[in-house]
Design an enzyme around this catalytic site. Structure first.
Site, PDB file in Angstrom:
ATOM      1  N   HIS A  76      -1.157  -3.555   1.342  1.00  3.11           N
ATOM      2  CA  HIS A  76      -0.689  -2.227   1.354  1.00  3.11           C
ATOM      3  C   HIS A  76      -0.446  -1.857   2.833  1.00  3.11           C
ATOM      4  CE1 HIS A  76      -2.623   2.121   1.706  1.00  3.11           C
ATOM      5  NE2 HIS A  76      -1.198   2.301   1.549  1.00  3.11           N
ATOM      6  N   LEU A  96       6.051   5.892   3.084  1.00  7.53           N
ATOM      7  CA  LEU A  96       6.147   5.242   1.911  1.00  7.53           C
ATOM      8  C   LEU A  96       4.911   4.026   1.639  1.00  7.53           C
ATOM      9  CD1 LEU A  96       7.383   4.597  -1.100  1.00  7.53           C
ATOM     10  CD2 LEU A  96       8.745   2.562   0.117  1.00  7.53           C
ATOM     11  N   HIS A  97       4.132   4.567   0.625  1.00 11.04           N
ATOM     12  CA  HIS A  97       2.807   3.568   0.547  1.00 11.04           C
ATOM     13  C   HIS A  97       3.571   2.392  -0.307  1.00 11.04           C
ATOM     14  CE1 HIS A  97      -0.264   5.877   2.139  1.00 11.04           C
ATOM     15  NE2 HIS A  97       0.431   6.989   2.032  1.00 11.04           N
ATOM     16  N   CYS A  98       3.241   1.229  -0.061  1.00 11.16           N
ATOM     17  CA  CYS A  98       3.834  -0.030  -0.700  1.00 11.16           C
ATOM     18  C   CYS A  98       2.518  -0.644  -1.319  1.00 11.16           C
ATOM     19  CB  CYS A  98       4.688  -0.835  -0.123  1.00 11.16           C
ATOM     20  SG  CYS A  98       5.915  -0.013   0.520  1.00 11.16           S
ATOM     21  N   GLY A 118       4.875   4.976  -3.615  1.00  9.57           N
ATOM     22  CA  GLY A 118       5.081   6.155  -3.628  1.00  9.57           C
ATOM     23  C   GLY A 118       4.494   7.029  -2.296  1.00  9.57           C
TER      24      GLY A 118
END
Length: 146
Positions: A42, A104-106, A90
């Site tokens: 994350h 941005l969360h990855c 997102g």
């Protein structure tokens, strides 16, 4: 919108990156691991410029290019660190964002623990989580040069 916000924790990381292990840095963005990971991997990708939320983005080439670059960085990091996983990218939309600095969360799925997936659901017109590709469509300049 431009510059750095003295009270912003993410602006502090941009100003003083020695306090955080950076996974990526360039002239526009930095990336690091989320301090409360919700998945196998994350990561957060943030612009160096203080932009409070997705609501501050407009149909402009520079905003579209920035989000596209953030997504590209996130994709490269997860492809390198978790190539076999399903990836998801997102942003939280107000009032569901935890930090007022665009990030941005990855994710390299699965969510750990599984219930954390609830935090990353779209709530339709109420906001919630917006997929990066959906945001890109929303801010794509009408007469795009990019």
């Amino acid at each position: 919108m431009a510059g750095v916000n003295q009270a912003c924790i993410f602006c502090e990381i941009v100003r003083n990156p020695t306090t955080t292990r950076l996974l990526h840095t360039d002239e526009k963005v930095i990336a690091f691991q989320d301090i409360k990971p919700a998945a196998q991997r994350h990561y957060l990708v943030i612009p160096k410029e203080h932009i409070p939320t997705v609501n501050d983005l407009q149909r402009r080439d520079e905003d579209y290019s920035l989000v596209r670059h953030m997504l590209s960085v996130g994709q490269q990091l997860l492809q390198k660190d978790a190539p076999q996983s399903i990836h998801r990218f997102g942003f939280h939309q107000p009032p569901f964002n935890s930090v007022d600095h665009l990030h941005l969360h990855c994710f390299a799925l699965p969510y750990v623990p599984r219930w954390k997936a609830i935090k990353y659901k779209s709530l339709g017109p109420l906001g919630g989580f917006i997929e990066a590709e959906t945001l890109l469509e929303k801010i794509r300049p009408l007469l795009s040069k990019v």
